[in-house]
Scaffold this active site. Structure first.
Site, PDB file in Angstrom:
ATOM      1  N   THR A 215       0.804  -1.351  -0.012  1.00 47.07           N
ATOM      2  CA  THR A 215      -0.027  -0.032   0.075  1.00 47.07           C
ATOM      3  C   THR A 215       0.659   1.271   0.077  1.00 47.07           C
ATOM      4  O   THR A 215       0.206   2.426   0.060  1.00 47.07           O
ATOM      5  CB  THR A 215      -0.901  -0.039   1.223  1.00 47.07           C
ATOM      6  OG1 THR A 215      -0.225  -0.353   2.483  1.00 47.07           O
ATOM      7  CG2 THR A 215      -2.260  -0.918   1.021  1.00 47.07           C
TER       8      THR A 215
ATOM      9  N   THR B 114      -8.147   0.185  -6.077  1.00 46.94           N
ATOM     10  CA  THR B 114      -8.223   1.468  -5.673  1.00 46.94           C
ATOM     11  C   THR B 114      -8.794   2.569  -6.708  1.00 46.94           C
ATOM     12  O   THR B 114      -8.765   2.143  -8.044  1.00 46.94           O
ATOM     13  CB  THR B 114      -6.487   1.892  -5.517  1.00 46.94           C
ATOM     14  OG1 THR B 114      -6.323   3.056  -5.263  1.00 46.94           O
ATOM     15  CG2 THR B 114      -5.923   1.225  -6.639  1.00 46.94           C
TER      16      THR B 114
ATOM     17  N   TYR C 237       1.708   1.570  -8.662  1.00 42.78           N
ATOM     18  CA  TYR C 237       0.484   0.971  -7.864  1.00 42.78           C
ATOM     19  C   TYR C 237      -0.824   0.831  -8.522  1.00 42.78           C
ATOM     20  O   TYR C 237      -1.274  -0.193  -8.310  1.00 42.78           O
ATOM     21  CB  TYR C 237       0.164   2.053  -6.458  1.00 42.78           C
ATOM     22  CG  TYR C 237      -0.757   1.724  -5.634  1.00 42.78           C
ATOM     23  CD1 TYR C 237      -0.606   0.673  -4.841  1.00 42.78           C
ATOM     24  CD2 TYR C 237      -1.890   2.563  -5.604  1.00 42.78           C
ATOM     25  CE1 TYR C 237      -1.589   0.353  -3.938  1.00 42.78           C
ATOM     26  CE2 TYR C 237      -2.984   2.347  -4.620  1.00 42.78           C
ATOM     27  CZ  TYR C 237      -2.744   1.207  -3.866  1.00 42.78           C
ATOM     28  OH  TYR C 237      -3.943   0.739  -2.987  1.00 42.78           O
TER      29      TYR C 237
ATOM     30  N   LYS D 112      -2.615  -2.735  -9.469  1.00 39.49           N
ATOM     31  CA  LYS D 112      -3.731  -3.245  -9.092  1.00 39.49           C
ATOM     32  C   LYS D 112      -4.730  -3.287 -10.113  1.00 39.49           C
ATOM     33  O   LYS D 112      -5.456  -4.256 -10.183  1.00 39.49           O
ATOM     34  CB  LYS D 112      -4.364  -1.933  -8.160  1.00 39.49           C
ATOM     35  CG  LYS D 112      -3.567  -1.707  -6.926  1.00 39.49           C
ATOM     36  CD  LYS D 112      -3.470  -2.973  -5.965  1.00 39.49           C
ATOM     37  CE  LYS D 112      -4.807  -2.810  -4.790  1.00 39.49           C
ATOM     38  NZ  LYS D 112      -4.695  -3.829  -3.942  1.00 39.49           N
TER      39      LYS D 112
HETATM   40  N1  LIG Z   1      -5.413   2.211   2.791  1.00 41.13           N
HETATM   41  C1  LIG Z   1      -6.066   3.139   1.655  1.00 41.13           C
HETATM   42  O1  LIG Z   1      -6.091   4.237   1.656  1.00 41.13           O
HETATM   43  C2  LIG Z   1      -6.344   2.271   0.500  1.00 41.13           C
HETATM   44  C3  LIG Z   1      -7.233   3.013  -0.573  1.00 41.13           C
HETATM   45  C4  LIG Z   1      -7.556   2.427  -1.636  1.00 41.13           C
HETATM   46  C5  LIG Z   1      -7.333   0.934  -2.038  1.00 41.13           C
HETATM   47  N2  LIG Z   1      -6.825   0.375  -0.956  1.00 41.13           N
HETATM   48  C6  LIG Z   1      -6.691  -1.256  -0.840  1.00 41.13           C
HETATM   49  O2  LIG Z   1      -7.492  -1.680   0.300  1.00 41.13           O
HETATM   50  C7  LIG Z   1      -6.799  -2.911   0.684  1.00 41.13           C
HETATM   51  C8  LIG Z   1      -6.525  -3.133   2.144  1.00 41.13           C
HETATM   52  O3  LIG Z   1      -5.497  -1.768   2.528  1.00 41.13           O
HETATM   53  P1  LIG Z   1      -4.979  -1.288   3.965  1.00 41.13           P
HETATM   54  O4  LIG Z   1      -4.955  -0.038   4.228  1.00 41.13           O
HETATM   55  O5  LIG Z   1      -5.742  -2.250   4.910  1.00 41.13           O
HETATM   56  O6  LIG Z   1      -3.672  -2.055   3.651  1.00 41.13           O
HETATM   57  P2  LIG Z   1      -2.224  -2.089   5.030  1.00 41.13           P
HETATM   58  O7  LIG Z   1      -2.898  -1.625   6.299  1.00 41.13           O
HETATM   59  O8  LIG Z   1      -1.219  -1.495   4.384  1.00 41.13           O
HETATM   60  O9  LIG Z   1      -2.280  -3.749   5.032  1.00 41.13           O
HETATM   61  C9  LIG Z   1      -1.856  -4.377   4.000  1.00 41.13           C
HETATM   62  C10 LIG Z   1      -1.421  -5.694   4.259  1.00 41.13           C
HETATM   63  O10 LIG Z   1      -0.919  -6.431   3.431  1.00 41.13           O
HETATM   64  C11 LIG Z   1       0.197  -7.251   3.789  1.00 41.13           C
HETATM   65  N3  LIG Z   1       0.948  -7.823   2.848  1.00 41.13           N
HETATM   66  C12 LIG Z   1       2.026  -6.989   2.226  1.00 41.13           C
HETATM   67  N4  LIG Z   1       2.661  -7.663   1.503  1.00 41.13           N
HETATM   68  C13 LIG Z   1       2.119  -9.089   1.523  1.00 41.13           C
HETATM   69  C14 LIG Z   1       2.396 -10.392   0.994  1.00 41.13           C
HETATM   70  N5  LIG Z   1       3.416 -10.524  -0.088  1.00 41.13           N
HETATM   71  N6  LIG Z   1       1.800 -11.371   1.437  1.00 41.13           N
HETATM   72  C15 LIG Z   1       0.780 -11.235   2.304  1.00 41.13           C
HETATM   73  N7  LIG Z   1       0.421 -10.174   2.968  1.00 41.13           N
HETATM   74  C16 LIG Z   1       0.978  -9.149   2.474  1.00 41.13           C
HETATM   75  C17 LIG Z   1       0.773  -6.600   5.094  1.00 41.13           C
HETATM   76  O11 LIG Z   1       1.282  -7.326   6.021  1.00 41.13           O
HETATM   77  P3  LIG Z   1       2.744  -6.970   6.718  1.00 41.13           P
HETATM   78  O12 LIG Z   1       2.366  -6.081   7.925  1.00 41.13           O
HETATM   79  O13 LIG Z   1       3.110  -8.338   7.193  1.00 41.13           O
HETATM   80  O14 LIG Z   1       3.356  -6.278   5.701  1.00 41.13           O
HETATM   81  C18 LIG Z   1      -0.481  -5.953   5.670  1.00 41.13           C
HETATM   82  O15 LIG Z   1      -1.026  -6.506   6.681  1.00 41.13           O
HETATM   83  C19 LIG Z   1      -5.343  -2.808  -0.278  1.00 41.13           C
HETATM   84  O16 LIG Z   1      -5.797  -3.714  -1.216  1.00 41.13           O
HETATM   85  C20 LIG Z   1      -5.207  -1.757  -0.583  1.00 41.13           C
HETATM   86  O17 LIG Z   1      -4.521  -1.613  -1.934  1.00 41.13           O
HETATM   87  C21 LIG Z   1      -6.256   1.082   0.352  1.00 41.13           C
END
Ligand SMILES: NC(=O)c1ccc[n+]([C@@H]2O[C@H](COP(=O)([O-])OP(=O)(O)OC[C@H]3O[C@@H](n4cnc5c(N)ncnc54)[C@H](OP(=O)(O)O)[C@@H]3O)[C@@H](O)[C@H]2O)c1
Length: 291
Positions: A70, A109, A132, A136
């Site tokens: 992310t 996203t 990114y 996606k």
């Molecule tokens: N946050 C935003 O503003 C936003 C906006 C639009 C879309 N999204 C999408 O919404 C979803 C959730 O976002 P979020 O904010 O909850 O993300 P986040 O808090 O950054 O969590 C992402 C998770 O992915 C895990 N991860 C990273 N690399 C990995 C791998 N190789 N294998 C397994 N797990 C892995 C991380 O684990 P580690 O802790 O081990 O690294 C973390 O637990 C994502 O698909 C993101 O692209 C988010």
């Protein structure tokens, strides 16, 4: 045979993953999966065998994939890793779900759009402005070809408060302002920020649906990041003088951001009873648990 009441939540240490684990009603048996284990099932999206063995052992009704790289600027610096997680990782999940006979819900996203046009529907053509968003979008294409029930939910600027998670935009601003630290915030990035609890409840609702394909889910209010911080100051009583307006160009981040990439959520609203909270109301909810 898939177990009808089981969810395998991938990325369970992340913001949305933790929220889903917390908010899923008891009729769902929740299995948390993460890269580090941590009492969870081990799934590293870069390791196909870890994905296959977890999904085949658990045989859930749904795999919900919240794991992603992310850091938008991190993806720009390391496109190979972004591809490995968002495209190859999604392919590993799709193959495992096809074998296990379960559905896949995965997140995408508003950064798949270039932000030239404003509010986007699911049918609008995507033009990602950065690595990114492109990775996606390529992951979405993998789900679109899947021989299992696949749902891709695009969302925008997730915020909320969940213990144990890294700060999101709202809690980052709150933390800095509470400590009296000045912050610079862009006035030209505009979207509908999404309260994480609303998104989690929407995803859980989709677990009872036979929908397949793409959906947009975002908050009710359309705001710039600067306007978000203005609302935070007004509601939480922080000093607005600490906030300096700037522009995305002046901010100079490695990855280009889409400036007007709001999500039209009409399709999701027609499928769901979840009414996203207004931004101000969600801040009042955050305030209840913030300290
Ligand atoms: N946050 C935003 O503003 C936003 C906006 C639009 C879309 N999204 C999408 O919404 C979803 C959730 O976002 P979020 O904010 O909850 O993300 P986040 O808090 O950054 O969590 C992402 C998770 O992915 C895990 N991860 C990273 N690399 C990995 C791998 N190789 N294998 C397994 N797990 C892995 C991380 O684990 P580690 O802790 O081990 O690294 C973390 O637990 C994502 O698909 C993101 O692209 C988010």
């Amino acid at each position: 045979m898939a177990e009808d009441n089981k969810l395998l939540i991938v990325g369970a240490t992340g913001f949305l993953g933790r929220t889903l684990c917390e908010l899923a009603p008891n009729e769902w048996l929740r299995v948390a999966a993460s890269r580090m284990g941590d009492g969870h099932r081990h799934i590293d999206l870069m390791d196909a065998s870890s994905v296959t063995s977890a999904v085949m052992d658990e045989r859930p009704r749904w795999v919900i994939n919240t794991a992603a790289m992310t850091s938008v600027d991190g993806c720009e610096r390391d496109p190979a890793r972004a591809q490995a997680i968002h495209v190859d990782g999604t392919r590993h999940l799709v193959r495992a779900c096809e074998m296990a006979g379960c559905g896949l819900i995965t997140l995408s996203t508003n950064y798949v759009f270039d932000g030239e046009m404003g509010v986007y529907k699911e049918t609008d053509e995507a033009h990602p402005p950065n690595v990114y968003g492109q990775s996606k979008l390529d992951g979405e294409a993998v789900v679109a070809q899947a021989n299992c029930q696949g749902i891709v939910i695009r969302t925008a600027v997730l915020y909320g408060h969940r213990v144990g998670c890294r700060p999101n935009f709202v809690t980052w601003a709150m933390g800095a302002l509470e400590r009296g630290e000045p912050i610079r915030v862009v006035t030209d990035e505009w979207t509908n920020p999404t309260y994480v609890d609303d998104l989690a409840l929407f995803i859980l609702e989709m677990c009872d649906s036979d929908y397949r394909g793409l959906l947009h889910f975002g908050g009710r209010d359309f705001l710039t990041r600067f306007e978000m911080v203005e609302r935070i100051c007004a509601i939480m009583g922080y000093d607005p003088q600490l906030v300096t307006p700037t522009t995305s160009d002046a901010f100079g981040q490695p990855a280009k951001r889409p400036l007007r990439a709001g999500l039209d959520t009409g399709l999701a609203a027609g499928l769901s009873k979840i009414k996203p909270m207004g931004f101000d109301d969600s801040l009042l909810e955050i305030q209840k648990t913030y300290h």
